[in-house]
Design a protein around this motif. Structure first.
Motif, PDB file in Angstrom:
ATOM      1  N   ARG A 118     -12.239   0.941  57.458  1.00 33.18           N
ATOM      2  CA  ARG A 118     -12.889   1.895  58.361  1.00 33.18           C
ATOM      3  C   ARG A 118     -13.695   1.154  59.431  1.00 33.18           C
ATOM      4  O   ARG A 118     -13.702   1.539  60.598  1.00 33.18           O
ATOM      5  CB  ARG A 118     -13.785   2.870  57.579  1.00 33.18           C
ATOM      6  N   LEU A 140     -22.007  -0.883  53.149  1.00 29.72           N
ATOM      7  CA  LEU A 140     -21.586  -0.053  52.015  1.00 29.72           C
ATOM      8  C   LEU A 140     -20.542  -0.776  51.173  1.00 29.72           C
ATOM      9  O   LEU A 140     -20.537  -0.670  49.938  1.00 29.72           O
ATOM     10  CB  LEU A 140     -21.014   1.279  52.521  1.00 29.72           C
ATOM     11  N   PRO A 182     -16.809  12.435  49.140  1.00 31.88           N
ATOM     12  CA  PRO A 182     -17.084  10.987  49.215  1.00 31.88           C
ATOM     13  C   PRO A 182     -17.862  10.457  48.008  1.00 31.88           C
ATOM     14  O   PRO A 182     -17.587   9.349  47.540  1.00 31.88           O
ATOM     15  CB  PRO A 182     -17.904  10.849  50.500  1.00 31.88           C
ATOM     16  N   THR A 183     -18.835  11.204  47.521  1.00 32.18           N
ATOM     17  CA  THR A 183     -19.592  10.770  46.337  1.00 32.18           C
ATOM     18  C   THR A 183     -19.673  11.942  45.348  1.00 32.18           C
ATOM     19  O   THR A 183     -20.717  12.592  45.223  1.00 32.18           O
ATOM     20  CB  THR A 183     -21.008  10.276  46.717  1.00 32.18           C
ATOM     21  N   TYR A 188     -22.044   1.726  63.421  1.00 31.53           N
ATOM     22  CA  TYR A 188     -21.323   2.442  62.360  1.00 31.53           C
ATOM     23  C   TYR A 188     -20.526   1.454  61.509  1.00 31.53           C
ATOM     24  O   TYR A 188     -20.568   1.501  60.268  1.00 31.53           O
ATOM     25  CB  TYR A 188     -20.391   3.480  62.985  1.00 31.53           C
ATOM     26  N   PHE A 213     -20.182   2.573  46.269  1.00 33.47           N
ATOM     27  CA  PHE A 213     -19.405   3.550  47.034  1.00 33.47           C
ATOM     28  C   PHE A 213     -17.909   3.240  46.978  1.00 33.47           C
ATOM     29  O   PHE A 213     -17.224   3.226  47.988  1.00 33.47           O
ATOM     30  CB  PHE A 213     -19.903   3.600  48.483  1.00 33.47           C
ATOM     31  N   SER A 239     -27.016   9.630  50.713  1.00 36.27           N
ATOM     32  CA  SER A 239     -25.869   8.711  50.710  1.00 36.27           C
ATOM     33  C   SER A 239     -26.295   7.284  51.057  1.00 36.27           C
ATOM     34  O   SER A 239     -27.034   6.681  50.294  1.00 36.27           O
ATOM     35  CB  SER A 239     -24.771   9.241  51.632  1.00 36.27           C
ATOM     36  N   LEU A 240     -25.902   6.712  52.217  1.00 28.08           N
ATOM     37  CA  LEU A 240     -26.377   5.363  52.547  1.00 28.08           C
ATOM     38  C   LEU A 240     -27.906   5.323  52.565  1.00 28.08           C
ATOM     39  O   LEU A 240     -28.510   4.351  52.103  1.00 28.08           O
ATOM     40  CB  LEU A 240     -25.798   4.928  53.909  1.00 28.08           C
ATOM     41  N   ARG A 279     -14.973  15.923  55.329  1.00 32.63           N
ATOM     42  CA  ARG A 279     -15.584  15.064  54.299  1.00 32.63           C
ATOM     43  C   ARG A 279     -16.997  15.536  53.942  1.00 32.63           C
ATOM     44  O   ARG A 279     -17.461  15.330  52.835  1.00 32.63           O
ATOM     45  CB  ARG A 279     -15.663  13.606  54.786  1.00 32.63           C
ATOM     46  N   TRP A 280     -17.668  16.147  54.886  1.00 23.80           N
ATOM     47  CA  TRP A 280     -19.101  16.420  54.728  1.00 23.80           C
ATOM     48  C   TRP A 280     -19.424  17.811  54.190  1.00 23.80           C
ATOM     49  O   TRP A 280     -20.496  18.023  53.634  1.00 23.80           O
ATOM     50  CB  TRP A 280     -19.807  16.242  56.071  1.00 23.80           C
ATOM     51  N   TRP A 306     -13.763   0.618  53.080  1.00 27.07           N
ATOM     52  CA  TRP A 306     -14.900   0.487  54.008  1.00 27.07           C
ATOM     53  C   TRP A 306     -14.625  -0.579  55.048  1.00 27.07           C
ATOM     54  O   TRP A 306     -14.964  -0.412  56.225  1.00 27.07           O
ATOM     55  CB  TRP A 306     -16.190   0.169  53.239  1.00 27.07           C
ATOM     56  N   HIS A 347     -20.841  16.878  50.765  1.00 22.64           N
ATOM     57  CA  HIS A 347     -21.569  15.606  50.900  1.00 22.64           C
ATOM     58  C   HIS A 347     -22.931  15.767  51.578  1.00 22.64           C
ATOM     59  O   HIS A 347     -23.896  15.128  51.183  1.00 22.64           O
ATOM     60  CB  HIS A 347     -20.695  14.614  51.671  1.00 22.64           C
ATOM     61  N   SER A 395     -27.747   9.567  56.378  1.00 22.59           N
ATOM     62  CA  SER A 395     -26.457   9.055  55.880  1.00 22.59           C
ATOM     63  C   SER A 395     -25.658   8.415  57.004  1.00 22.59           C
ATOM     64  O   SER A 395     -25.983   8.573  58.183  1.00 22.59           O
ATOM     65  CB  SER A 395     -25.663  10.223  55.288  1.00 22.59           C
ATOM     66  N   LEU A 396     -24.598   7.746  56.623  1.00 25.43           N
ATOM     67  CA  LEU A 396     -23.687   7.129  57.594  1.00 25.43           C
ATOM     68  C   LEU A 396     -23.206   8.184  58.593  1.00 25.43           C
ATOM     69  O   LEU A 396     -22.683   9.233  58.199  1.00 25.43           O
ATOM     70  CB  LEU A 396     -22.477   6.544  56.843  1.00 25.43           C
TER      71      LEU A 396
HETATM   72  O1  LIG Z   1     -18.505  10.083  56.236  1.00 26.47           O
HETATM   73  C1  LIG Z   1     -18.078   9.801  55.125  1.00 26.47           C
HETATM   74  O2  LIG Z   1     -16.888   9.580  54.904  1.00 26.47           O
HETATM   75  C2  LIG Z   1     -19.040   9.635  53.961  1.00 26.47           C
HETATM   76  C3  LIG Z   1     -19.549   8.260  53.979  1.00 26.47           C
HETATM   77  C4  LIG Z   1     -20.388   7.933  52.824  1.00 26.47           C
HETATM   78  O3  LIG Z   1     -20.099   8.263  51.695  1.00 26.47           O
HETATM   79  C5  LIG Z   1     -21.635   7.183  53.095  1.00 26.47           C
HETATM   80  C6  LIG Z   1     -22.679   8.027  53.769  1.00 26.47           C
HETATM   81  O4  LIG Z   1     -22.481   9.228  53.979  1.00 26.47           O
HETATM   82  O5  LIG Z   1     -23.772   7.474  54.061  1.00 26.47           O
END
Ligand SMILES: O=C(O)CCC(=O)CC(=O)O
Length: 259
Positions: free
Chosen positions: A129, A179, A205-206, A172, A120, A91-92, A148-149, A126, A232, A25-26
């Protein structure tokens, strides 16, 4: 992205076994999959890769899309001599798997989509960010990453946040831009790989509603598993249920023909 872009990658597991690609993931590296690795490498030749500017992967010269990342994974399959493979991504990394299944259906024999989405959210946050990280580096997003995670009671966040702190800001930011542009919602009915969607019940996040449920409803015959007590990065926080769901799906759907 230049066509010669080769992500940093590693292959582990029995040489003759069917290939399973694992996408991170990201903000994380291939080590996101460490909790699943001992079990998965028992019966799969596991190919893990790093996203651009993450872990050991270089930063591509110029912008890139999720489709570019999927094409880079297809090229990795060529390198290891795999025609078809199973794919699991977070995620990504899951978006890359969905895209690979759409662009090269013959190469994805089974698909697992973990804490991911066909879209997303709005592109604006995005882009914001990406701009923040290009200006100030990854520290502002690293400071809040654990929230978040993971759920508040998880005590093992630090190694994962360290992965984000080690990520190149431009890599990043480029992933944030990818995304922002990603939306395969309308194409989900075209995914032909047998698919399992795994969601963390407390994923911010998702969240399951609006993300995992859209994947599961849109992809023909997809299954859905919602893991309680996980946010997440569900496979890090609740490794057992996530590993079990993945292995059950792969065992049921693909035994490794097509190499
Ligand atoms: O770190 C985050 O805010 C989650 C980012 C996201 O949803 C995409 C990912 O985790 O690949």
């Amino acid at each position: 992205m230049t066509p010669v872009y080769v992500p940093h990658h590693r292959v582990e597991g029995p040489p003759g076994a069917p290939v399973l690609v694992l996408g991170p993931s990201l903000g994380t590296t291939m080590d996101l999959w460490q909790p699943q690795l001992p079990e998965l490498t028992r019966s799969w030749r596991v190919l893990r890769y790093d996203l651009p500017g993450h872990g050991g992967s270089p930063v591509p010269a110029g912008p890139f899309t999720v489709a570019d990342l999927a094409d880079a994974v297809a090229a990795l399959l060529d390198r290891v001599g795999a025609g078809a493979a199973a794919y699991a991504g977070v995620s990504l990394g899951g978006a890359v798997g969905t895209t690979l299944a759409l662009r090269a259906p013959g190469r994805v024999a089974s698909l697992v989509l973990v804490c991911t989405s066909p879209r997303f959210g709005d592109p604006g946050p995005w882009r914001d960010r990406a701009a923040l990280v290009r200006r100030d580096g990854v520290e502002p997003v690293a400071r809040t990453a654990a929230d978040r995670w993971f759920t508040p009671s998880f005590t093992g966040a630090e190694p994962y946040v360290a992965m984000l702190r080690g990520t190149d800001p431009e890599g990043y930011a480029g992933c944030c831009d990818a995304l922002a542009d990603f939306d395969v919602t309308a194409r989900l009915p075209e995914v032909s790989a047998p698919t399992l969607v795994i969601a963390g019940a407390q994923d911010g996040p998702t969240p399951p509603a609006g993300h995992a449920d859209r994947l599961a409803e849109g992809i023909p015959d997809a299954g859905l598993v919602v893991v309680e007590g996980a946010a997440h990065l569900a496979g890090a926080e609740r490794p057992g249920p996530v590993t079990d769901a993945i292995t059950a799906h792969l065992d049921r759907t693909w035994k490794g023909t097509g190499r």
